[in-house]
Enzyme design. Sequence first.
Site, PDB file in Angstrom:
ATOM      1  N   HIS A  17     -13.751   2.922  14.706  1.00 27.95           N
ATOM      2  CA  HIS A  17     -14.245   4.077  15.481  1.00 27.95           C
ATOM      3  C   HIS A  17     -15.065   4.946  14.544  1.00 27.95           C
ATOM      4  O   HIS A  17     -14.550   5.847  13.872  1.00 27.95           O
ATOM      5  CB  HIS A  17     -13.084   4.862  16.094  1.00 27.95           C
ATOM      6  CG  HIS A  17     -13.535   5.858  17.126  1.00 27.95           C
ATOM      7  ND1 HIS A  17     -13.163   5.800  18.449  1.00 27.95           N
ATOM      8  CD2 HIS A  17     -14.370   6.922  17.040  1.00 27.95           C
ATOM      9  CE1 HIS A  17     -13.735   6.788  19.115  1.00 27.95           C
ATOM     10  NE2 HIS A  17     -14.472   7.487  18.277  1.00 27.95           N
ATOM     11  N   HIS A  19     -19.069   6.694  14.369  1.00 27.90           N
ATOM     12  CA  HIS A  19     -20.388   6.928  14.985  1.00 27.90           C
ATOM     13  C   HIS A  19     -21.441   6.964  13.879  1.00 27.90           C
ATOM     14  O   HIS A  19     -21.312   7.775  12.944  1.00 27.90           O
ATOM     15  CB  HIS A  19     -20.395   8.253  15.742  1.00 27.90           C
ATOM     16  CG  HIS A  19     -19.438   8.278  16.892  1.00 27.90           C
ATOM     17  ND1 HIS A  19     -19.811   8.007  18.187  1.00 27.90           N
ATOM     18  CD2 HIS A  19     -18.102   8.525  16.941  1.00 27.90           C
ATOM     19  CE1 HIS A  19     -18.759   8.105  18.985  1.00 27.90           C
ATOM     20  NE2 HIS A  19     -17.702   8.411  18.254  1.00 27.90           N
ATOM     21  N   ASP A 141     -23.061   3.200  22.778  1.00 26.37           N
ATOM     22  CA  ASP A 141     -22.288   4.301  23.354  1.00 26.37           C
ATOM     23  C   ASP A 141     -23.155   5.093  24.337  1.00 26.37           C
ATOM     24  O   ASP A 141     -24.261   5.517  23.992  1.00 26.37           O
ATOM     25  CB  ASP A 141     -21.839   5.217  22.201  1.00 26.37           C
ATOM     26  CG  ASP A 141     -20.502   5.878  22.453  1.00 26.37           C
ATOM     27  OD1 ASP A 141     -19.723   5.363  23.275  1.00 26.37           O
ATOM     28  OD2 ASP A 141     -20.228   6.930  21.830  1.00 26.37           O
ATOM     29  N   GLY A 175     -18.852  11.680  24.495  1.00 25.77           N
ATOM     30  CA  GLY A 175     -19.249  12.906  25.192  1.00 25.77           C
ATOM     31  C   GLY A 175     -18.050  13.702  25.662  1.00 25.77           C
ATOM     32  O   GLY A 175     -16.961  13.599  25.088  1.00 25.77           O
ATOM     33  N   HIS A 202     -13.630   6.412  24.867  1.00 22.39           N
ATOM     34  CA  HIS A 202     -12.959   7.619  24.373  1.00 22.39           C
ATOM     35  C   HIS A 202     -12.100   8.162  25.519  1.00 22.39           C
ATOM     36  O   HIS A 202     -12.622   8.417  26.604  1.00 22.39           O
ATOM     37  CB  HIS A 202     -13.964   8.719  24.026  1.00 22.39           C
ATOM     38  CG  HIS A 202     -14.777   8.500  22.787  1.00 22.39           C
ATOM     39  ND1 HIS A 202     -15.686   7.490  22.639  1.00 22.39           N
ATOM     40  CD2 HIS A 202     -14.820   9.202  21.614  1.00 22.39           C
ATOM     41  CE1 HIS A 202     -16.254   7.570  21.442  1.00 22.39           C
ATOM     42  NE2 HIS A 202     -15.751   8.599  20.801  1.00 22.39           N
ATOM     43  N   GLU A 205      -8.750  12.628  24.395  1.00 25.32           N
ATOM     44  CA  GLU A 205      -9.065  13.405  23.179  1.00 25.32           C
ATOM     45  C   GLU A 205      -8.923  14.895  23.498  1.00 25.32           C
ATOM     46  O   GLU A 205      -8.164  15.604  22.851  1.00 25.32           O
ATOM     47  CB  GLU A 205     -10.487  13.068  22.707  1.00 25.32           C
ATOM     48  CG  GLU A 205     -10.944  13.842  21.467  1.00 25.32           C
ATOM     49  CD  GLU A 205     -12.397  13.546  21.089  1.00 25.32           C
ATOM     50  OE1 GLU A 205     -13.159  13.055  21.940  1.00 25.32           O
ATOM     51  OE2 GLU A 205     -12.766  13.836  19.931  1.00 25.32           O
ATOM     52  N   ASP A 282     -14.253   8.438  12.736  1.00 22.99           N
ATOM     53  CA  ASP A 282     -15.026   9.036  13.834  1.00 22.99           C
ATOM     54  C   ASP A 282     -16.408   9.522  13.371  1.00 22.99           C
ATOM     55  O   ASP A 282     -17.398   8.804  13.529  1.00 22.99           O
ATOM     56  CB  ASP A 282     -14.209  10.177  14.463  1.00 22.99           C
ATOM     57  CG  ASP A 282     -14.641  10.506  15.883  1.00 22.99           C
ATOM     58  OD1 ASP A 282     -15.418   9.743  16.472  1.00 22.99           O
ATOM     59  OD2 ASP A 282     -14.189  11.550  16.410  1.00 22.99           O
TER      60      ASP A 282
END
Length: 338
Positions: A17, A19, A141, A175, A202, A205, A282
């Site tokens: 995970h 980005h 994504d 998002g 996701h 969260e 992340d």
Amino acid sequence: MTDIEAFIRRLPKAELHLHLEGTITPATLVELSTLHDNKPITVAEAEALYRFSDFTGFLLAFKAVCGQLIGPGDYELAAWRMMQHLAAQGVVHAEVYVSVGVIYHWGTGDPLAFEPIFAGLENARERAARELGLSIYWIFDAVRHFSLEEAERVFLKAAEMRRRYPSIVGIGLGGDERRTGSEPFRALYAQAREAGLRLTNHAGETTGPEAIREALAIGSERIGHAVSAIQDFYLLQELKERGIPLELNPTSNVRTGVCASFAAHPLRRYFDAGLLVTLNSDDPAFFGSDLVNEYLLAHSEQGFTRKELRQLASNSINASFLPVLEKTEWLFRIESIK
Ligand code: ADE
Ligand code: ZN
């Protein structure tokens, strides 16, 4: 370097995970701004951008950083730096989110602009395989709070390009979950699965456990964050029984205000309950962390022993989308690390 840090670095690990845009440091941001802007941002301004105090502030910072990724060269630079940092931490395989939804939404508007950008990413990926022995898969994504049509465009692009680029392994949704859940994407997820793409999402969260149930209901195979699963005993049972991998990001959750502290993160409780948990970073440049630091904090803040850290590394390989044979080889290597 302490013994435990050296041990963590030696362990072959997968990062599941991560980005791409979240690996851009303030220094690289200034460099990109110098290439693009008449009046480039200063280091102090770049550092200020990364000092958000909640999830909304984080999303705004993320958007601003994405705005400095314009041409293929920018993407290749960011990707190559990310890959060098991964290899230096003993990461052997990473499945990296690319915010294709952001490129389409805020980008040039030129539908042909994405292919050269992706070619830049592939240059970096091939170089990392050659020079660093690092393997990279891409996950496209989409942004859940943009329109459904935009998400469809991202997923269809992944499906079409996957035939030419096997490194595109799956799709995901990032998002703002507080604005849009998973149910609207049911048909798109089914379509992506049909195209041979793996499904991540996701969920839980910034929202409750029902968001995780919704993500599972549309076929998500791996759940990112899943912080709120701890509130629902029956959901935990289901996650365990089905062996659903969780992509946990404790420092991210602390920095966006979702979790009070690393020690308070449910990582330990999930692990002890037998869930397939993985540790991830992340957006490490935004949160002042990286994967080795997450493992170190698991040790210092939640008492993870060497044996348990080894298990986390094995989990990361098991939860990856690598072929079985490659998984077996890495699992064997992990067991041999002293
Ligand atoms: N995009 C990048 N990082 C994200 C996160 N932690 N949650 C949602 N979307 C994201
Ligand atoms: Zn994320």
